[in-house]
Design a protein around this motif. Structure first.
Motif, short mmCIF file in Angstrom:
data_model
loop_
_atom_site.label_atom_id
_atom_site.label_comp_id
_atom_site.label_asym_id
_atom_site.label_seq_id
_atom_site.Cartn_x
_atom_site.Cartn_y
_atom_site.Cartn_z
N SER A 47 -23.41 -38.06 -19.87
CA SER A 47 -24.26 -37.46 -19.13
C SER A 47 -25.73 -36.94 -19.24
N VAL A 48 -25.66 -36.72 -20.55
CA VAL A 48 -26.86 -36.23 -21.59
C VAL A 48 -26.98 -37.20 -22.73
N THR A 49 -27.99 -37.05 -23.39
CA THR A 49 -28.19 -37.58 -24.69
C THR A 49 -27.53 -36.78 -25.71
N ALA A 50 -26.50 -37.76 -26.32
CA ALA A 50 -25.49 -36.99 -27.48
C ALA A 50 -24.92 -38.26 -28.04
N PRO A 51 -24.24 -37.49 -29.51
CA PRO A 51 -24.22 -36.39 -29.84
C PRO A 51 -25.65 -36.17 -30.58
N LEU A 52 -26.21 -35.04 -30.62
CA LEU A 52 -27.09 -34.58 -31.33
C LEU A 52 -26.92 -33.64 -32.51
N GLY A 53 -27.65 -33.49 -33.50
CA GLY A 53 -27.20 -32.59 -34.48
C GLY A 53 -26.99 -31.26 -34.07
N GLY A 54 -25.84 -30.74 -34.71
CA GLY A 54 -25.18 -29.46 -34.01
C GLY A 54 -24.21 -29.25 -32.92
N ASP A 55 -23.90 -30.82 -32.32
CA ASP A 55 -23.21 -30.65 -31.22
C ASP A 55 -21.65 -30.86 -31.70
N ASP A 56 -20.67 -30.40 -30.94
CA ASP A 56 -19.37 -30.39 -31.23
C ASP A 56 -18.61 -30.75 -29.95
N LEU A 57 -18.23 -32.01 -30.01
CA LEU A 57 -17.54 -32.56 -29.00
C LEU A 57 -15.92 -32.89 -29.05
N GLU A 58 -15.38 -32.61 -28.03
CA GLU A 58 -13.82 -32.80 -28.09
C GLU A 58 -13.14 -33.46 -26.81
N LEU A 59 -12.54 -34.55 -26.80
CA LEU A 59 -11.65 -34.98 -25.76
C LEU A 59 -10.33 -35.13 -26.11
N ARG A 60 -9.52 -34.58 -25.08
CA ARG A 60 -8.13 -34.73 -25.43
C ARG A 60 -7.37 -35.18 -24.29
N ILE A 61 -6.56 -36.27 -24.78
CA ILE A 61 -5.78 -37.19 -23.67
C ILE A 61 -4.51 -37.24 -24.01
N ARG A 62 -3.64 -37.15 -22.79
CA ARG A 62 -2.18 -37.26 -22.85
C ARG A 62 -1.83 -38.25 -21.66
N VAL A 63 -1.02 -39.13 -22.30
CA VAL A 63 -0.49 -40.08 -21.21
C VAL A 63 1.01 -39.95 -21.13
N GLY A 64 1.48 -39.52 -20.03
CA GLY A 64 2.81 -39.24 -19.88
C GLY A 64 3.81 -40.61 -20.03
N PRO A 65 5.28 -39.98 -19.97
CA PRO A 65 6.16 -41.19 -20.15
C PRO A 65 6.14 -42.40 -19.14
N GLY A 66 5.77 -43.47 -19.79
CA GLY A 66 5.89 -44.75 -19.03
C GLY A 66 4.58 -45.04 -18.31
N ALA A 67 3.58 -44.27 -18.62
CA ALA A 67 2.26 -44.37 -17.72
C ALA A 67 1.14 -44.99 -18.79
N SER A 68 0.17 -45.81 -18.28
CA SER A 68 -0.72 -46.54 -18.82
C SER A 68 -2.04 -46.17 -18.52
N LEU A 69 -2.85 -46.24 -19.55
CA LEU A 69 -4.23 -45.84 -19.39
C LEU A 69 -5.23 -46.62 -20.07
#
Length: 246
Positions: A47-69
């Motif tokens: 949604s904005v210009t990234a990553p820039l120096g100093g940025d700390d980005l984290e995305l956590r993903i969980r796919v449950g039993p039998g699910a597909s993503l």
């Protein structure tokens, strides 16, 4: 900028995969799209210009039993220097439950001049889970010197499947056969998706190699991202599990 986002998909009582939890935080914006009932399709939008120096980005993903993503990017990522000294960091942390499937397909990352970026993809898989993840790295924009990038692929399934770190942006290494062999673009694709080939296969500038603990890794280099994407597609077509991909 410090951003934390997470995504959870699960099967509903009718067996359809649905998004149960989703939290975006700029610049990590998650946008669900209508898709087949058996697969949740989500786009990852910056949604904005990234990553820039100093940025700390984290995305956590969980796919449950039998699910597909299927999680896709929509535009190339530019790793840029910041106004102050220091590099940027991006972590994607994945948990795949029993019978879960994930295709993580971001668009290419361009390492611009003076940028210093660390990217980590880490996944913990159940024994019968399936994973496809792709990464395409471009050394600088056109006629631009590359910045520095360290990228780590760390996948476990009842023990380590692969833990590999690549470094891009050092001319002596990029120009050598042990690096990019003078090419500008590096592509890798990991498939932990059913049966693997009994041995390695390769053509000019790409190889598909089965891993000791299951899964296969394709590596390709070229002077442009389109050629690397085409090589990854060709290699994937030779994998026995490719016909079962979403």
């Amino acid at each position: 900028m410090r951003a934390r986002a997470h995504l959870v998909v699960e099967c509903d009582p009718n067996g359809r995969t649905v998004v149960r939890e989703m939290r975006s935080m700029a610049p990590l914006r998650l946008v669900p799209r209508r898709g087949p009932d058996e697969v949740a399709l989500v786009h990852l939008v910056s949604s904005v210009t990234a990553p820039l120096g100093g940025d700390d980005l984290e995305l956590r993903i969980r796919v449950g039993p039998g699910a597909s993503l299927e999680l896709r990017g929509v535009a190339a990522t530019l790793a840029l220097p910041g106004r102050h000294p220091g590099g940027s960091r991006a972590l994607v942390q994945v948990e795949l439950a029993e019978g879960a499937s994930l295709e993580y397909l971001p668009e290419p990352t361009v390492i611009t001049a003076r940028a210093c970026h660390e990217a980590v993809f880490r996944a913990e898989m159940a024994e019968d889970a399936r994973l496809r993840t792709r990464e395409i790295l471009v050394s600088g924009r056109l006629n631009e010197r590359s910045g520095l990038l360290s990228t780590t692929l760390d996948v476990r399934r009842n023990g380590p499947v692969i833990k590999q770190t690549s470094h891009v942006g050092t001319p002596e290494v990029d120009g050598s056969p042990a690096g990019l062999a003078g090419r500008r673009v590096l592509g890798t694709e990991l498939l932990c998706w059913g049966e693997d080939l009994p041995g390695a296969v390769s053509e000019d500038w790409w190889s598909l190699v089965p891993l000791a603990r299951g899964g296969s890794l394709t590596t390709a280099v070229a002077d442009d991202a389109v050629t690397v994407e085409r090589a990854l597609d060709i290699a994937r077509g030779k994998h026995p599990g490719s016909g079962d991909l979403f």
